[in-house]
Design an enzyme around this catalytic site. Sequence first.
Site, PDB file in Angstrom:
ATOM      1  N   GLU A   1      -7.604   5.529  -1.313  1.00  0.00           N
ATOM      2  CA  GLU A   1      -6.298   5.924  -1.846  1.00  0.00           C
ATOM      3  C   GLU A   1      -5.443   4.720  -2.217  1.00  0.00           C
ATOM      4  O   GLU A   1      -4.420   4.869  -2.890  1.00  0.00           O
ATOM      5  CB  GLU A   1      -5.567   6.819  -0.840  1.00  0.00           C
ATOM      6  CG  GLU A   1      -4.929   6.114   0.341  1.00  0.00           C
ATOM      7  CD  GLU A   1      -5.896   5.739   1.456  1.00  0.00           C
ATOM      8  OE1 GLU A   1      -5.411   5.328   2.529  1.00  0.00           O
ATOM      9  OE2 GLU A   1      -7.125   5.835   1.270  1.00  0.00           O
TER      10      GLU A   1
ATOM     11  N   CYS B   1     -11.144   4.759   6.876  1.00  0.00           N
ATOM     12  CA  CYS B   1     -10.780   3.619   7.717  1.00  0.00           C
ATOM     13  C   CYS B   1     -11.130   3.897   9.183  1.00  0.00           C
ATOM     14  O   CYS B   1     -12.293   4.087   9.499  1.00  0.00           O
ATOM     15  CB  CYS B   1      -9.305   3.252   7.531  1.00  0.00           C
ATOM     16  SG  CYS B   1      -8.899   1.594   8.166  1.00  0.00           S
TER      17      CYS B   1
ATOM     18  N   HIS C   1      -9.833   1.788   2.104  1.00  0.00           N
ATOM     19  CA  HIS C   1      -8.875   2.835   1.748  1.00  0.00           C
ATOM     20  C   HIS C   1      -9.033   3.193   0.262  1.00  0.00           C
ATOM     21  O   HIS C   1      -8.491   2.499  -0.598  1.00  0.00           O
ATOM     22  CB  HIS C   1      -7.445   2.358   1.990  1.00  0.00           C
ATOM     23  CG  HIS C   1      -7.065   2.259   3.426  1.00  0.00           C
ATOM     24  ND1 HIS C   1      -6.554   3.321   4.141  1.00  0.00           N
ATOM     25  CD2 HIS C   1      -7.141   1.216   4.294  1.00  0.00           C
ATOM     26  CE1 HIS C   1      -6.320   2.943   5.381  1.00  0.00           C
ATOM     27  NE2 HIS C   1      -6.668   1.665   5.509  1.00  0.00           N
TER      28      HIS C   1
END
Length: 217
Positions: free
Chosen positions: A200, A82, A198
């Site tokens: 994750e 990011c 992102h």
Amino acid sequence: MPAHVVVFDYGSGNLRSAQRAMERTGAEVTVTSDPRVALDSDGLVVPGVGAFSACMSSLRAAGGDRVIGKRVAGGRPVLAICVGLQVLFDRGVEQAGVHAEEQATEGCGEWPGTVERLRAPILPHMGWNTVRAPEDSVLFDGIDPDDRFYFVHSYAVRTWELTSHNPRVKAPMVTWSEHGEPFVAAVENGPLSATQFHPEKSGDAGARLLANWAATL
């Protein structure tokens, strides 16, 4: 022996989410602000949230910009996420207020280019979106073109400026997405990789991408 990955804690990022996601790849993960530990790890994850200027200020204060530079120079893997991707470029241009002039902040300068406000009817760009990855991408190996990744941002790199005219030097692989206009969604450049989205928070597709990166360590 599992790879040792450091999630660098410089006060900006979703540290625990990144830690858990990397642990699911089988890596041994440490969250630390210690530059020496970050420098010595098999892989370094640099998360980032918020404004470019604040993120860059915190990164410098923690010595993270030097750690990234030393790792890249030594061919040691780094994955930025990011705003972590954004600060790798030359500069970020942000508006300090409704009536303020745009202000530029110097980034790490690993890649030429400027992080600018996206020209889109709705900002921030928040939610799931597809990407267009190069065919020989390592990060996106095994990921379907229709798979979506989770984005949250209003600023992005809108043009890619680094080119290589040396046939013996592999050019960086750039992945694109679109929200109002095309923007850089990911970069793979030797030991240095980064995603605007992102991973994750991107479900199975994000987990596969992180596993692909971890497999290179």
